[in-house]
Motif scaffolding. Sequence first.
Motif, PDB file in Angstrom:
ATOM      1  N   THR A  12       0.850  -1.191   0.000  1.00  0.00           N
ATOM      2  CA  THR A  12       0.000   0.000   0.000  1.00  0.00           C
ATOM      3  C   THR A  12       0.881   1.234   0.000  1.00  0.00           C
ATOM      4  OG1 THR A  12      -1.706   1.213   1.214  1.00  0.00           O
ATOM      5  CG2 THR A  12      -0.115  -0.001   2.529  1.00  0.00           C
ATOM      6  N   GLU A  13       0.305   2.345  -0.424  1.00  0.00           N
ATOM      7  CA  GLU A  13       1.017   3.615  -0.339  1.00  0.00           C
ATOM      8  C   GLU A  13       0.731   4.348   0.974  1.00  0.00           C
ATOM      9  OE1 GLU A  13       0.138   5.946  -3.773  1.00  0.00           O
ATOM     10  OE2 GLU A  13       1.125   4.557  -5.171  1.00  0.00           O
ATOM     11  N   ASP A  14      -0.118   3.770   1.808  1.00  0.00           N
ATOM     12  CA  ASP A  14      -0.411   4.368   3.109  1.00  0.00           C
ATOM     13  C   ASP A  14       0.850   4.386   3.973  1.00  0.00           C
ATOM     14  OD1 ASP A  14      -2.998   4.632   2.324  1.00  0.00           O
ATOM     15  OD2 ASP A  14      -3.765   2.950   3.525  1.00  0.00           O
ATOM     16  N   LYS A  15       0.907   5.352   4.852  1.00  0.00           N
ATOM     17  CA  LYS A  15       2.047   5.501   5.751  1.00  0.00           C
ATOM     18  C   LYS A  15       1.647   5.185   7.188  1.00  0.00           C
ATOM     19  CE  LYS A  15       4.792   6.874   2.480  1.00  0.00           C
ATOM     20  NZ  LYS A  15       5.915   6.019   2.012  1.00  0.00           N
ATOM     21  N   THR A  16       2.645   4.891   7.996  1.00  0.00           N
ATOM     22  CA  THR A  16       2.422   4.657   9.416  1.00  0.00           C
ATOM     23  C   THR A  16       3.448   5.448  10.206  1.00  0.00           C
ATOM     24  OG1 THR A  16       2.094   2.961  11.113  1.00  0.00           O
ATOM     25  CG2 THR A  16       3.841   2.558   9.489  1.00  0.00           C
ATOM     26  N   GLY A  17       3.698   5.053  11.429  1.00  0.00           N
ATOM     27  CA  GLY A  17       4.621   5.760  12.310  1.00  0.00           C
ATOM     28  C   GLY A  17       4.085   5.696  13.721  1.00  0.00           C
ATOM     29  N   VAL A  18       4.333   6.726  14.510  1.00  0.00           N
ATOM     30  CA  VAL A  18       3.812   6.804  15.870  1.00  0.00           C
ATOM     31  C   VAL A  18       2.327   7.166  15.822  1.00  0.00           C
ATOM     32  CG1 VAL A  18       3.996   7.983  18.103  1.00  0.00           C
ATOM     33  CG2 VAL A  18       6.052   7.588  16.728  1.00  0.00           C
ATOM     34  N   TRP A  19       1.521   6.455  16.596  1.00  0.00           N
ATOM     35  CA  TRP A  19       0.130   6.878  16.772  1.00  0.00           C
ATOM     36  C   TRP A  19       0.177   8.010  17.787  1.00  0.00           C
ATOM     37  CZ3 TRP A  19      -3.958   5.202  13.933  1.00  0.00           C
ATOM     38  CH2 TRP A  19      -5.224   5.643  14.328  1.00  0.00           C
ATOM     39  N   ILE A  20      -0.098   9.227  17.337  1.00  0.00           N
ATOM     40  CA  ILE A  20       0.253  10.413  18.105  1.00  0.00           C
ATOM     41  C   ILE A  20      -0.375  10.430  19.500  1.00  0.00           C
ATOM     42  CG2 ILE A  20      -1.568  11.833  17.099  1.00  0.00           C
ATOM     43  CD1 ILE A  20       2.035  12.957  18.021  1.00  0.00           C
ATOM     44  N   GLY A  21      -1.614   9.956  19.631  1.00  0.00           N
ATOM     45  CA  GLY A  21      -2.247   9.932  20.947  1.00  0.00           C
ATOM     46  C   GLY A  21      -1.578   8.970  21.910  1.00  0.00           C
ATOM     47  N   GLU A  22      -0.916   7.945  21.376  1.00  0.00           N
ATOM     48  CA  GLU A  22      -0.215   6.994  22.237  1.00  0.00           C
ATOM     49  C   GLU A  22       1.107   7.569  22.741  1.00  0.00           C
ATOM     50  OE1 GLU A  22       0.076   3.156  20.409  1.00  0.00           O
ATOM     51  OE2 GLU A  22      -2.011   3.200  19.780  1.00  0.00           O
ATOM     52  N   MET A  52      -3.395   8.564  10.112  1.00  0.00           N
ATOM     53  CA  MET A  52      -4.713   8.212  10.640  1.00  0.00           C
ATOM     54  C   MET A  52      -4.903   8.725  12.063  1.00  0.00           C
ATOM     55  SD  MET A  52      -5.517   4.333   9.288  1.00  0.00           S
ATOM     56  CE  MET A  52      -7.014   4.288  10.281  1.00  0.00           C
ATOM     57  N   SER A  53      -3.827   8.805  12.809  1.00  0.00           N
ATOM     58  CA  SER A  53      -3.937   9.231  14.204  1.00  0.00           C
ATOM     59  C   SER A  53      -4.205  10.724  14.331  1.00  0.00           C
ATOM     60  CB  SER A  53      -2.664   8.861  14.972  1.00  0.00           C
ATOM     61  OG  SER A  53      -1.554   9.657  14.583  1.00  0.00           O
ATOM     62  N   LEU A  55      -6.453  12.253  12.293  1.00  0.00           N
ATOM     63  CA  LEU A  55      -7.816  12.521  11.832  1.00  0.00           C
ATOM     64  C   LEU A  55      -8.669  13.008  12.994  1.00  0.00           C
ATOM     65  CD1 LEU A  55      -8.408   9.402   9.533  1.00  0.00           C
ATOM     66  CD2 LEU A  55      -7.711  11.717   8.849  1.00  0.00           C
ATOM     67  N   THR A  56      -9.656  13.806  12.688  1.00  0.00           N
ATOM     68  CA  THR A  56     -10.467  14.433  13.734  1.00  0.00           C
ATOM     69  C   THR A  56     -11.029  13.431  14.726  1.00  0.00           C
ATOM     70  OG1 THR A  56     -11.086  16.221  12.218  1.00  0.00           O
ATOM     71  CG2 THR A  56     -12.481  15.879  14.162  1.00  0.00           C
ATOM     72  N   GLU A  57     -11.510  12.281  14.230  1.00  0.00           N
ATOM     73  CA  GLU A  57     -12.147  11.313  15.123  1.00  0.00           C
ATOM     74  C   GLU A  57     -11.165  10.652  16.086  1.00  0.00           C
ATOM     75  OE1 GLU A  57     -11.791   9.142  11.053  1.00  0.00           O
ATOM     76  OE2 GLU A  57     -12.111  11.186  11.794  1.00  0.00           O
ATOM     77  N   ASN A  58      -9.863  10.786  15.812  1.00  0.00           N
ATOM     78  CA  ASN A  58      -8.866  10.172  16.679  1.00  0.00           C
ATOM     79  C   ASN A  58      -8.119  11.171  17.560  1.00  0.00           C
ATOM     80  OD1 ASN A  58      -9.294   7.520  15.696  1.00  0.00           O
ATOM     81  ND2 ASN A  58      -8.089   7.981  13.875  1.00  0.00           N
ATOM     82  N   ILE A  59      -8.473  12.438  17.468  1.00  0.00           N
ATOM     83  CA  ILE A  59      -7.803  13.470  18.243  1.00  0.00           C
ATOM     84  C   ILE A  59      -8.270  13.416  19.706  1.00  0.00           C
ATOM     85  CG2 ILE A  59      -7.579  15.956  18.589  1.00  0.00           C
ATOM     86  CD1 ILE A  59      -5.912  14.903  16.306  1.00  0.00           C
ATOM     87  N   THR A  60      -7.317  13.506  20.615  1.00  0.00           N
ATOM     88  CA  THR A  60      -7.620  13.517  22.047  1.00  0.00           C
ATOM     89  C   THR A  60      -7.275  14.891  22.621  1.00  0.00           C
ATOM     90  OG1 THR A  60      -5.409  12.797  22.744  1.00  0.00           O
ATOM     91  CG2 THR A  60      -7.005  11.075  22.153  1.00  0.00           C
TER      92      THR A  60
END
Length: 240
Positions: A12-22, A52-53, A55-60
């Motif tokens: 996939t061309e999707d990226k990852t990394g640190v999940w910012i809320g974690e 993805m982290s 995105l508005t729905e994942n913001i803490t």
Amino acid sequence: MVMTSHHDMQNTEDKTGVWIGEFTDPYYEFIDAGYRVDLVSPKGGRPPVDPMSELTENITGSNRRFQDDDDAKNAFSHTSTLNGIRASDYDAVFYPGGHGPLWDLAVDNNSGILIHDFLDAGKPVAAVCHGPAALLSAENIRPGFLKGKRISAFSNTEETIVGRGDHVPYLLQTKMEELGVEIKNSLVPFLSHVEIDGLLITGQNPLSAGPVAKALIERLADKQEQQPEQSPETESFTKA
């Protein structure tokens, strides 16, 4: 806090990394409890952040606090390299998730040595979501290290729900179970769940990041913290 430096996923061309809320949820738990927090990654510099982290729905709330915290943003942009860190300089180590650790921290020899140095010194090691993949590097150094351990980590069911099961090198739950790990997770996906097995404190998913940090703070504050040679106590709890 040790974070991934890896950002590419498979097929996939999707990226990852640190999940910012974690990162931000535990970071402010530690800061508010009066701890100094040093940020570390295999390559140093600014770790990649999983889009993805953000995105508005994942913001803490901690995400928003971070955006207004110039000192924290500067520290995040200038992490130290993992090979320069010594367990003797710290009270504990925390591994946030995001899918990145499946690639780099899982095979990083410096990280594996660091984990053993903390545990051998009777100091706690905490990890959340995909962060427990870092324990695989410790297993590589001491085969059998993980057998019989009781941990929580991102589940196969959760991986299927987020649609990334075909874009990772292995399913973390399956990999751990193959090594003799007892995975203890919430029966309901994406509920917070924390598992404590001796000096290992692990959490299942992003909602578990803050609770894992709180459990670690409680462990550090416990004057009767057990020594590594004693029989490990185990605890588990799930929060809606």
